[in-house]
Design a protein around this motif. Structure first.
Motif, PDB file in Angstrom:
ATOM      1  N   HIS A   1      33.986  26.599  66.373  1.00 60.74           N
ATOM      2  CA  HIS A   1      33.461  27.585  65.430  1.00 60.74           C
ATOM      3  C   HIS A   1      34.533  28.562  64.966  1.00 60.74           C
ATOM      4  O   HIS A   1      34.303  29.343  64.039  1.00 60.74           O
ATOM      5  CB  HIS A   1      32.306  28.350  66.068  1.00 60.74           C
ATOM      6  N   GLY A   2      35.685  28.547  65.617  1.00 62.51           N
ATOM      7  CA  GLY A   2      36.757  29.460  65.277  1.00 62.51           C
ATOM      8  C   GLY A   2      38.025  29.080  66.015  1.00 62.51           C
ATOM      9  O   GLY A   2      38.193  27.947  66.470  1.00 62.51           O
ATOM     10  N   THR A   3      38.900  30.059  66.188  1.00 62.15           N
ATOM     11  CA  THR A   3      40.232  29.792  66.757  1.00 62.15           C
ATOM     12  C   THR A   3      40.399  30.301  68.182  1.00 62.15           C
ATOM     13  O   THR A   3      41.485  30.221  68.745  1.00 62.15           O
ATOM     14  CB  THR A   3      41.309  30.441  65.877  1.00 62.15           C
ATOM     15  N   LYS A   4      39.333  30.842  68.794  1.00 70.01           N
ATOM     16  CA  LYS A   4      39.452  31.427  70.143  1.00 70.01           C
ATOM     17  C   LYS A   4      39.389  30.318  71.200  1.00 70.01           C
ATOM     18  O   LYS A   4      38.405  29.580  71.280  1.00 70.01           O
ATOM     19  CB  LYS A   4      38.350  32.461  70.373  1.00 70.01           C
ATOM     20  N   VAL A   5      40.447  30.220  72.000  1.00 75.05           N
ATOM     21  CA  VAL A   5      40.570  29.158  72.988  1.00 75.05           C
ATOM     22  C   VAL A   5      40.583  29.764  74.389  1.00 75.05           C
ATOM     23  O   VAL A   5      41.284  30.747  74.651  1.00 75.05           O
ATOM     24  CB  VAL A   5      41.868  28.348  72.774  1.00 75.05           C
ATOM     25  N   ALA A   6      39.803  29.159  75.279  1.00 77.54           N
ATOM     26  CA  ALA A   6      39.887  29.484  76.707  1.00 77.54           C
ATOM     27  C   ALA A   6      40.746  28.422  77.381  1.00 77.54           C
ATOM     28  O   ALA A   6      40.452  27.222  77.272  1.00 77.54           O
ATOM     29  CB  ALA A   6      38.502  29.522  77.327  1.00 77.54           C
ATOM     30  N   VAL A   7      41.811  28.848  78.036  1.00 80.94           N
ATOM     31  CA  VAL A   7      42.719  27.934  78.723  1.00 80.94           C
ATOM     32  C   VAL A   7      42.389  27.951  80.207  1.00 80.94           C
ATOM     33  O   VAL A   7      42.305  29.016  80.833  1.00 80.94           O
ATOM     34  CB  VAL A   7      44.187  28.336  78.494  1.00 80.94           C
TER      35      VAL A   7
ATOM     36  N   ASP B   1      35.517  29.462  71.464  1.00 75.74           N
ATOM     37  CA  ASP B   1      35.349  28.430  70.442  1.00 75.74           C
ATOM     38  C   ASP B   1      35.753  27.047  70.929  1.00 75.74           C
ATOM     39  O   ASP B   1      35.251  26.046  70.427  1.00 75.74           O
ATOM     40  CB  ASP B   1      36.167  28.785  69.194  1.00 75.74           C
ATOM     41  N   SER B   2      36.684  26.962  71.862  1.00 76.80           N
ATOM     42  CA  SER B   2      37.089  25.684  72.430  1.00 76.80           C
ATOM     43  C   SER B   2      37.728  25.932  73.787  1.00 76.80           C
ATOM     44  O   SER B   2      38.155  27.054  74.095  1.00 76.80           O
ATOM     45  CB  SER B   2      38.060  24.937  71.498  1.00 76.80           C
ATOM     46  N   VAL B   3      37.819  24.847  74.576  1.00 74.67           N
ATOM     47  CA  VAL B   3      38.353  24.958  75.927  1.00 74.67           C
ATOM     48  C   VAL B   3      39.472  23.937  76.088  1.00 74.67           C
ATOM     49  O   VAL B   3      39.281  22.747  75.783  1.00 74.67           O
ATOM     50  CB  VAL B   3      37.262  24.706  76.987  1.00 74.67           C
TER      51      VAL B   3
ATOM     52  N   LEU C   1      43.754  21.029  68.118  1.00 75.31           N
ATOM     53  CA  LEU C   1      42.706  22.045  68.061  1.00 75.31           C
ATOM     54  C   LEU C   1      42.851  22.926  66.826  1.00 75.31           C
ATOM     55  O   LEU C   1      41.858  23.303  66.194  1.00 75.31           O
ATOM     56  CB  LEU C   1      42.739  22.907  69.326  1.00 75.31           C
ATOM     57  N   ALA C   2      44.089  23.273  66.487  1.00 73.60           N
ATOM     58  CA  ALA C   2      44.313  24.106  65.308  1.00 73.60           C
ATOM     59  C   ALA C   2      43.859  23.383  64.044  1.00 73.60           C
ATOM     60  O   ALA C   2      43.244  23.987  63.154  1.00 73.60           O
ATOM     61  CB  ALA C   2      45.788  24.485  65.211  1.00 73.60           C
ATOM     62  N   HIS C   3      44.163  22.098  63.932  1.00 75.88           N
ATOM     63  CA  HIS C   3      43.702  21.332  62.768  1.00 75.88           C
ATOM     64  C   HIS C   3      42.175  21.269  62.725  1.00 75.88           C
ATOM     65  O   HIS C   3      41.568  21.373  61.654  1.00 75.88           O
ATOM     66  CB  HIS C   3      44.280  19.920  62.816  1.00 75.88           C
ATOM     67  N   ALA C   4      41.542  21.113  63.879  1.00 74.88           N
ATOM     68  CA  ALA C   4      40.081  21.078  63.919  1.00 74.88           C
ATOM     69  C   ALA C   4      39.497  22.418  63.493  1.00 74.88           C
ATOM     70  O   ALA C   4      38.494  22.470  62.765  1.00 74.88           O
ATOM     71  CB  ALA C   4      39.608  20.709  65.327  1.00 74.88           C
ATOM     72  N   ALA C   5      40.115  23.516  63.926  1.00 74.35           N
ATOM     73  CA  ALA C   5      39.631  24.842  63.535  1.00 74.35           C
ATOM     74  C   ALA C   5      39.794  25.071  62.041  1.00 74.35           C
ATOM     75  O   ALA C   5      38.922  25.666  61.392  1.00 74.35           O
ATOM     76  CB  ALA C   5      40.383  25.917  64.328  1.00 74.35           C
ATOM     77  N   THR C   6      40.898  24.603  61.477  1.00 67.09           N
ATOM     78  CA  THR C   6      41.112  24.737  60.035  1.00 67.09           C
ATOM     79  C   THR C   6      40.060  23.954  59.261  1.00 67.09           C
ATOM     80  O   THR C   6      39.534  24.422  58.250  1.00 67.09           O
ATOM     81  CB  THR C   6      42.516  24.243  59.661  1.00 67.09           C
ATOM     82  N   ARG C   7      39.754  22.753  59.727  1.00 66.58           N
ATOM     83  CA  ARG C   7      38.707  21.965  59.056  1.00 66.58           C
ATOM     84  C   ARG C   7      37.354  22.674  59.146  1.00 66.58           C
ATOM     85  O   ARG C   7      36.603  22.723  58.166  1.00 66.58           O
ATOM     86  CB  ARG C   7      38.618  20.567  59.666  1.00 66.58           C
ATOM     87  N   ALA C   8      37.037  23.201  60.307  1.00 69.94           N
ATOM     88  CA  ALA C   8      35.763  23.902  60.460  1.00 69.94           C
ATOM     89  C   ALA C   8      35.675  25.092  59.504  1.00 69.94           C
ATOM     90  O   ALA C   8      34.630  25.342  58.891  1.00 69.94           O
ATOM     91  CB  ALA C   8      35.592  24.361  61.902  1.00 69.94           C
TER      92      ALA C   8
END
Length: 896
Positions: free
Chosen positions: A481-487, A559-561, A628-635
């Motif tokens: 849904h965005g660019t915030k990633v939990a590592v 937004d992603s893990v 992940l960055a490409h996926a966020a841009t597409r979203a």
């Protein structure tokens, strides 16, 4: 009035996929036109002429034979040399409405002949300055009335007894473009059926001995479980590799829909002609090395006989659908069945993608190696995948674009339904062209392609590996849904490296909320930290890790893990158990989860999950982060509503076109406009310049300075001569002139240094302080007009802080232009400074875009600097170059 002369005949597809030739009709067509009408049934003649008369055919033929007169135009549609349709318009001098007529040969009705002719006739009419068509028809002539209605143009009808008068406005708006696009898509897909779903295939050039390309293709078709009929053509053999062979194309027992040609270059065109004569519908030419004459002969045969062509110089094509199973390639392994559509120009890239997709288990639905791309292109394949019912992921490798604006429009539509990915090839500065202005210098090929990809929603990666990385993620996981990633990591150092990779890729590693941190720590072993990155420690167990990931993947602030796992000797679980924690989560997660497994041999793998899905695992955190960055841009692209091109009611388009025409009549080679003409042209589009006066000598310069001097009395003087572009570099200007003596001294200095080259000077008041910006247009020969924006002033090229978008600009495109450069914070109020007039800046960009759309002759427009402040935007210096160039509608239906 211009006649709108068509440069050359073109070929286009009818609604049923048939190829016809559209050309201008004239005196040489007298006999064919008369024959067209004489062969019509009495009923069709009555509908065309309102009565049946023996003289109707003769009079119609004579009218066409007198073509070439001002205000008249006739277009013919022909198939295999036979006239199958005719459309005409005629307009009286001084009028902007043309009367039209259209006729279609008996046996060719309901195939789209009239519609295609009217599209091309309307394009010619717009070029000639015609704004509307008028036509009279019998009210019972439902077919022609439906043709007018379905064009997509605004039609008004007036009934008068048995007749109806139709008026058709020729404005090319979104409704019309969508209608043309829909017709073209339907025709294109139908025409590709014999190529991609052939019921019969013949391989021409398969040798009797192993080792030839043709034999390899024949073997792959035969061993690939092709479900339909297969033949070979060989001048001597009765069979090759167990496949029945005929001595020539003409001897084949059944006409193949697809012929595969793997012969020496010198034989290709002759065999293509033989194929066309017997009714072959499509060609796959893998042969390389065709010279100009051979290439022209090949294309001529394809167009005359209506054959679609893949190649030449290609790897082949494949379709893995259950009822086809066609592998017409000479790749070493059969393409694995799946849902990715692949089109490439490079055979080597094609093999790499086929192998990578097979290894990942994604597979392909359709694969086409485009080769030299004489006919079938990436645009064709996008339209095929959009409608084939088997493809959900499109992968492209294109080294060139035949019609980028049509491609962009198609890709923008297709990308709404499936990811479209490509490799951005040719980014090096070696491809940068020499430029005469700041605009052209900024508009590098890389910037132009990136503008195309960004606007069309295409995911562009830098390498084949990155393309497969991203394809794996988009295939296997939901979009973030965005660019915030939990590592998450079981080793602190690995977590830090993963976090750095995410930030470098443009993602965000936010601190986790206090409540979420408490929940995580309650799940994890002692010593764990949960600030982000989350260090679960080497002692984490399978259930603990799974609970941690599940909690993060369902939390609204994430937004992603990204989970980075390294093998350790102290874990309570084995390495396999930790990986299982990723793949055994009950049910699908709402957010994407990716793994980084440094011990993994492959760059990327898709790990099967308990729920029947897959999870992407990467050997390097950078690869995972960029995916992940490409996926966020597409979203983000999908979440945005399509932009709109605003109306600019105060634009004087006709006046601007007349100015361009007059200039090029006086300067046939084109050139830079003088300051006065530049000001008039910009004025047609409401582009505001700082007040200025043209001065031919010293006394006029002094008088101009007295008129223009502001409250502080200071002015600027700029030298001018045709071809002068970079005034600062040539020291052809003087700033901060405060009195008459300084003005005189400055003028004498310019005369001394530049002599007779200088034809005059421009005197302006010294501008107030503000943010110096740069805006311009460059007309790319392939991509069309590109609007460039960024930081201006003398250092604009040195700092290279620019963004670009292809015209026409929507409101979203303009927003992106304003926010993309690094200098954008200056526009919105930086460090307490006031924001500039964003509305005025937006208008400037929209007006530049409109000017570029209206004037194909506009080679370059260079506005630098543009001074932006809280109270408006003013152009301080402007340069415009025009070149002879005919209007070219990129959306008009025609084959390459």
């Amino acid at each position: 009035m211009m006649t709108g002369i068509q440069e050359a005949p073109v070929h286009a597809l009818l609604a049923d996929g048939t190829t016809v030739r559209i050309r201008q009709a004239g005196p040489a067509d007298h006999a064919q036109v008369q024959q067209l009408y004489e062969a019509m049934s009495p009923q069709n003649l009555r509908l065309r002429f309102f009565s049946v008369s023996p003289s109707s055919a003769r009079q119609a033929a004579e009218r066409v034979a007198k073509g070439g007169r001002p205000g008249y135009r006739a277009l013919a549609a022909e198939y295999d040399g036979r006239l199958v349709g005719l459309a005409e318009y005629e307009v009286l001098p001084g009028d902007s409405t043309a009367e039209i007529s259209v006729a279609v040969a008996d046996g060719w009705h309901h195939r789209g002949v009239a519609t295609l002719l009217l599209e091309h006739l309307a394009d010619a009419a717009r070029t000639a300055g015609i704004t509307a068509f008028s036509a009279d028809a019998l009210a019972e002539n439902h077919d022609v009335l439906k043709v007018f209605h379905d064009l997509g143009l605004r039609v008004t009808r007036h009934f008068d007894g048995p007749e109806v008068h139709c008026s058709v406005e020729l404005t090319e708006d979104e409704t019309y473009l969508s209608a043309v696009e829909a017709r073209g898509r339907l025709a294109d897909v139908i025409s590709l059926q014999p190529l991609l779903r052939p019921r019969t295939v013949a391989v021409i050039g398969a040798g009797r001995r192993p080792g030839s390309v043709g034999r390899a293709i024949l073997r792959n078709i035969q061993n690939g479980s092709y479900t339909r009929r297969l033949f070979a053509v060989h001048p001597e053999a009765a069979a090759i590799a167990g496949v029945h062979a005929c001595r020539s194309v003409a001897d084949l027992p059944q006409v193949p829909e697809l012929a595969v040609i793997a012969l020496p270059a010198a034989s290709v065109s002759q065999v293509a002609e033989e194929c066309g004569r017997i009714g072959v519908r499509a060609l796959l030419v893998v042969s390389a090395g065709l010279d100009t004459h051979e290439s022209s002969a090949l294309m001529d045969a394809c167009r005359r006989h209506g054959m679609r062509l893949v190649g030449p110089n290609c790897l082949g094509l494949a379709n893995t659908e259950d009822d086809v199973h066609l592998d017409a390639t000479f790749a070493a392994r059969h393409p694995g069945p799946g849902t990715a559509g692949v089109a490439v120009q490079s055979g080597g890239v094609g093999i790499a993608l086929l192998d990578g997709l097979a290894r990942l288990g994604i597979g392909v639905s359709t694969f086409v190696s485009l080769g030299d791309k004489y006919d079938v292109s990436g645009n064709d394949m996008l339209q095929w995948w959009e409608s084939d019912g088997h493809t959900d992921l499109a992968l492209l490798h294109l080294e060139s674009f035949g019609n980028p604006r049509a491609f962009s429009r198609t890709a923008r539509r297709v990308a709404r339904t499936m990811p479209v990915l490509t490799v951005d090839a040719g980014r090096s500065e070696a491809g940068r062209r020499a430029a005469a202005s700041h605009t052209a210098a900024a508009a590098t090929p890389t910037m132009t392609r990136q503008a195309l990809f960004t606007q069309a929603g295409i995911t562009a990666t830098r390498t084949i590996g990155a393309l497969l990385d991203t394809a794996a993620l988009l295939h296997a996981q939901p979009l973030p849904h965005g660019t915030k990633v939990a590592v998450v990591s079981n080793a602190g150092g690995a977590g830090v490296l993963a976090a750095d990779a995410c930030v470098d890729a443009g993602l965000v590693i936010p601190p986790l909320a206090a409540g979420l941190v408490d929940e995580l720590l309650a799940l994890l072993p002692d010593g764990a930290t949960a600030t982000n990155p989350v260090d679960v420690t080497a002692a984490v167990g399978e259930e603990q890790l799974q609970a941690c990931i599940s909690l993060l993947a369902r939390h609204r602030t994430v937004d992603s893990v990204l989970v980075s796992l390294v093998p350790t000797a102290v874990a309570t679980a084995t390495g396999e158990d930790l990986v299982r924690a990723l793949t055994s989560a009950p049910g699908p997660l709402a957010r994407p989860v990716v793994a980084v497994l440094p011990a993994q041999a492959a760059r990327v793998e898709l790990l099967p999950t308990v729920g029947g899905g897959t999870l992407p695992a990467y050997s390097d955190a950078e690869d995972a982060a960029h995916a992940l960055a490409h996926a966020a841009t597409r979203a983000d692209w999908l979440a945005r509503q399509p932009g709109a091109v605003p109306q600019l009611p105060d634009v004087e388009t006709v006046r601007a076109k007349d100015l361009a025409t007059a200039y090029l009549e006086a300067h046939p080679e084109g050139g830079w406009l003088d300051p006065q003409t530049t000001a008039v042209l910009l004025g047609c589009y409401g582009i505001r310049q700082i007040p200025w006066v043209w001065a031919r000598d010293e006394d006029e310069a002094v008088a101009a300075a007295e008129r223009l001097a502001g409250p502080d009395g200071r002015v600027v003087m700029k030298a001018y001569w045709p071809g002068l572009v970079h005034k600062s570099e040539q020291h052809a200007l003087h700033l901060d002139l405060q009195n008459a003596s300084q003005v005189r001294a400055a003028h004498r200095d310019l005369v001394t240094r530049f002599g007779d080259r200088m034809t005059g000077v421009v005197v302006q008041p010294l501008a107030e302080r503000g943010t110096e910006l740069f805006a311009g247009v460059v007309q790319d020969e392939v991509f069309g007009p590109l609007v460039v924006f960024g930081l201006g002033g003398t250092a604009t090229e040195l700092l290279a802080d620019h963004a670009a978008r292809l015209a026409p600009l929507t409101d979203l495109d303009v927003h992106d232009l304003l926010t993309s450069p690094r200098c954008s914070p200056l526009l919105f109020g930086y460090a307490g400074s006031p924001a500039v007039d964003l509305g005025a800046l937006e208008q400037l960009l929209h007006r530049l875009s409109r000017m570029a759309e209206d004037l194909p002759q506009l080679a370059e427009a260079d506005l630098n600097p543009v001074l932006a402040g809280p109270h408006g935007v003013t152009t301080l210096d402007a340069r415009v170059r025009l070149v002879p160039r005919r209007p070219h509608d990129p959306y008009l239906r025609r084959l390459r």
